[in-house]
Design a protein around this motif. Structure first.
Motif, PDB file in Angstrom:
ATOM      1  N   ARG A 208      -6.948   0.506  -5.881  1.00 42.61           N
ATOM      2  CA  ARG A 208      -7.949   0.003  -4.918  1.00 42.61           C
ATOM      3  C   ARG A 208      -8.630  -1.256  -5.444  1.00 42.61           C
ATOM      4  O   ARG A 208      -8.935  -2.164  -4.691  1.00 42.61           O
ATOM      5  CB  ARG A 208      -8.990   1.078  -4.628  1.00 42.61           C
ATOM      6  CG  ARG A 208      -8.449   2.219  -3.814  1.00 42.61           C
ATOM      7  CD  ARG A 208      -9.578   3.197  -3.485  1.00 42.61           C
ATOM      8  NE  ARG A 208      -9.062   4.458  -3.015  1.00 42.61           N
ATOM      9  CZ  ARG A 208      -8.770   4.712  -1.747  1.00 42.61           C
ATOM     10  NH1 ARG A 208      -8.940   3.793  -0.849  1.00 42.61           N
ATOM     11  NH2 ARG A 208      -8.300   5.882  -1.406  1.00 42.61           N
ATOM     12  N   GLY A 209      -8.861  -1.295  -6.739  1.00 44.06           N
ATOM     13  CA  GLY A 209      -9.497  -2.468  -7.339  1.00 44.06           C
ATOM     14  C   GLY A 209      -8.682  -3.735  -7.143  1.00 44.06           C
ATOM     15  O   GLY A 209      -9.241  -4.825  -7.009  1.00 44.06           O
ATOM     16  N   GLU A 210      -7.371  -3.599  -7.112  1.00 46.11           N
ATOM     17  CA  GLU A 210      -6.496  -4.759  -6.898  1.00 46.11           C
ATOM     18  C   GLU A 210      -6.475  -5.185  -5.433  1.00 46.11           C
ATOM     19  O   GLU A 210      -6.075  -6.301  -5.120  1.00 46.11           O
ATOM     20  CB  GLU A 210      -5.078  -4.447  -7.380  1.00 46.11           C
ATOM     21  CG  GLU A 210      -4.989  -4.265  -8.887  1.00 46.11           C
ATOM     22  CD  GLU A 210      -3.622  -3.805  -9.347  1.00 46.11           C
ATOM     23  OE1 GLU A 210      -2.726  -3.604  -8.498  1.00 46.11           O
ATOM     24  OE2 GLU A 210      -3.441  -3.633 -10.563  1.00 46.11           O
ATOM     25  N   LEU A 211      -6.910  -4.299  -4.514  1.00 44.81           N
ATOM     26  CA  LEU A 211      -6.996  -4.655  -3.094  1.00 44.81           C
ATOM     27  C   LEU A 211      -8.240  -5.472  -2.766  1.00 44.81           C
ATOM     28  O   LEU A 211      -8.245  -6.247  -1.818  1.00 44.81           O
ATOM     29  CB  LEU A 211      -7.008  -3.391  -2.222  1.00 44.81           C
ATOM     30  CG  LEU A 211      -5.706  -2.657  -1.996  1.00 44.81           C
ATOM     31  CD1 LEU A 211      -5.949  -1.419  -1.155  1.00 44.81           C
ATOM     32  CD2 LEU A 211      -4.681  -3.550  -1.338  1.00 44.81           C
TER      33      LEU A 211
ATOM     34  N   ASP B 195      -0.926   4.591   3.354  1.00 45.37           N
ATOM     35  CA  ASP B 195      -1.914   4.397   4.425  1.00 45.37           C
ATOM     36  C   ASP B 195      -2.950   3.353   4.037  1.00 45.37           C
ATOM     37  O   ASP B 195      -3.341   2.520   4.853  1.00 45.37           O
ATOM     38  CB  ASP B 195      -2.613   5.717   4.776  1.00 45.37           C
ATOM     39  CG  ASP B 195      -1.694   6.689   5.495  1.00 45.37           C
ATOM     40  OD1 ASP B 195      -0.676   6.229   6.066  1.00 45.37           O
ATOM     41  OD2 ASP B 195      -1.991   7.889   5.495  1.00 45.37           O
ATOM     42  N   ASP B 196      -3.416   3.383   2.771  1.00 41.60           N
ATOM     43  CA  ASP B 196      -4.374   2.377   2.298  1.00 41.60           C
ATOM     44  C   ASP B 196      -3.761   0.982   2.388  1.00 41.60           C
ATOM     45  O   ASP B 196      -4.402   0.028   2.820  1.00 41.60           O
ATOM     46  CB  ASP B 196      -4.785   2.648   0.847  1.00 41.60           C
ATOM     47  CG  ASP B 196      -5.613   3.907   0.687  1.00 41.60           C
ATOM     48  OD1 ASP B 196      -6.291   4.302   1.664  1.00 41.60           O
ATOM     49  OD2 ASP B 196      -5.577   4.498  -0.412  1.00 41.60           O
TER      50      ASP B 196
ATOM     51  N   GLN C 140      -0.940 -10.245  -2.187  1.00 44.89           N
ATOM     52  CA  GLN C 140      -1.830  -9.457  -3.052  1.00 44.89           C
ATOM     53  C   GLN C 140      -1.832  -7.980  -2.627  1.00 44.89           C
ATOM     54  O   GLN C 140      -1.773  -7.093  -3.471  1.00 44.89           O
ATOM     55  CB  GLN C 140      -3.263  -9.989  -2.994  1.00 44.89           C
ATOM     56  CG  GLN C 140      -3.459 -11.309  -3.693  1.00 44.89           C
ATOM     57  CD  GLN C 140      -4.868 -11.847  -3.472  1.00 44.89           C
ATOM     58  OE1 GLN C 140      -5.480 -11.622  -2.433  1.00 44.89           O
ATOM     59  NE2 GLN C 140      -5.368 -12.569  -4.462  1.00 44.89           N
ATOM     60  N   VAL C 141      -1.913  -7.749  -1.318  1.00 43.91           N
ATOM     61  CA  VAL C 141      -1.949  -6.372  -0.808  1.00 43.91           C
ATOM     62  C   VAL C 141      -0.643  -5.655  -1.106  1.00 43.91           C
ATOM     63  O   VAL C 141      -0.636  -4.502  -1.542  1.00 43.91           O
ATOM     64  CB  VAL C 141      -2.254  -6.357   0.711  1.00 43.91           C
ATOM     65  CG1 VAL C 141      -1.993  -4.995   1.321  1.00 43.91           C
ATOM     66  CG2 VAL C 141      -3.686  -6.793   0.983  1.00 43.91           C
ATOM     67  N   LEU C 142       0.468  -6.318  -0.874  1.00 44.20           N
ATOM     68  CA  LEU C 142       1.772  -5.671  -1.037  1.00 44.20           C
ATOM     69  C   LEU C 142       2.134  -5.410  -2.497  1.00 44.20           C
ATOM     70  O   LEU C 142       2.957  -4.547  -2.785  1.00 44.20           O
ATOM     71  CB  LEU C 142       2.852  -6.492  -0.344  1.00 44.20           C
ATOM     72  CG  LEU C 142       2.707  -6.572   1.181  1.00 44.20           C
ATOM     73  CD1 LEU C 142       3.724  -7.534   1.776  1.00 44.20           C
ATOM     74  CD2 LEU C 142       2.821  -5.202   1.823  1.00 44.20           C
ATOM     75  N   THR C 143       1.517  -6.141  -3.412  1.00 42.39           N
ATOM     76  CA  THR C 143       1.793  -5.924  -4.832  1.00 42.39           C
ATOM     77  C   THR C 143       0.697  -5.121  -5.529  1.00 42.39           C
ATOM     78  O   THR C 143       0.856  -4.765  -6.695  1.00 42.39           O
ATOM     79  CB  THR C 143       1.989  -7.267  -5.567  1.00 42.39           C
ATOM     80  OG1 THR C 143       0.814  -8.065  -5.409  1.00 42.39           O
ATOM     81  CG2 THR C 143       3.219  -8.003  -5.042  1.00 42.39           C
ATOM     82  N   ALA C 144      -0.391  -4.819  -4.842  1.00 43.78           N
ATOM     83  CA  ALA C 144      -1.491  -4.050  -5.444  1.00 43.78           C
ATOM     84  C   ALA C 144      -1.048  -2.623  -5.730  1.00 43.78           C
ATOM     85  O   ALA C 144      -0.278  -2.031  -4.978  1.00 43.78           O
ATOM     86  CB  ALA C 144      -2.695  -4.052  -4.509  1.00 43.78           C
TER      87      ALA C 144
END
Length: 180
Positions: A51-54, A15-16, A44-48
């Motif tokens: 939360r810090g990587e988002l 969901d995030d 970036q989003v798909l490999t995060a």
């Protein structure tokens, strides 16, 4: 003295990740990102994993509104919304028996894309969209009658995209554009 191992940061949920993808896509649709920036941020989003990587992918994008999803429900009777009502980003309409009429022609629509999910047992539904809106009926499953939508001869541009999905048992969905 020995120290305890550090607890790893929690992993993000699906969901995030979906919310982050939606925010990046909406940022592109609103002209806040170029196509290349959108591609880079989606990667970036798909490999995060955390939360810090988002965070870097969502920097400079507007925050998602707190009330982005609403549910309207009734066991029986009529569900009706018309006039200057605020349309959430995601609207769920649930009714076991009865009629549904959603008039978006004068509604306050703040999002470039509005998702309407219908969960209807019996009864018909009618949705009136703004004159300049684009309508997409993709994942709508009907049990008895098909939905009806007549694309206008002269469709406007620049309006919101209304995406309709869900399930309907017995009844028909009619979608039309406002005349004015």
């Amino acid at each position: 003295m020995t120290s305890l191992p550090e607890k790893p940061p929690p992993l993000i949920s699906d969901d995030d990740r979906d919310r982050a993808v939606r925010r990046v896509q909406e940022g592109y649709a609103e002209g806040l990102l170029s196509h290349e920036e959108m591609d880079e941020r989606l990667h970036q989003v798909l490999t995060a994993r955390t939360r810090g990587e988002l965070v870097p992918a969502l920097t400079s994008l507007p925050a998602e509104p707190a009330e982005s999803t609403a549910t309207i429900g009734a066991a029986g009777g009529r569900i009706q919304r018309r006039g200057a009502w605020r349309v959430p980003r995601n609207l769920k309409v649930e009714s076991a028996f009865g009629r549904v009429h959603l008039d978006l022609s004068r509604a306050v629509i703040e999002h470039p894309v509005v998702d309407i999910e219908l969960r209807l047992g019996t009864g018909r539904a009618r949705i009136t969209v703004p004159r300049d809106a684009t309508v997409e009926v993709g994942e709508l499953h009907t049990g008895w009658k098909d939905w009806r939508y007549k694309v206008p001869r002269r469709s406007g541009s620049g309006g919101p995209t209304i995406r309709i999905s869900g399930t309907m048992g017995f009844g028909r969905l009619k979608i039309r554009h406002a005349r004015r």
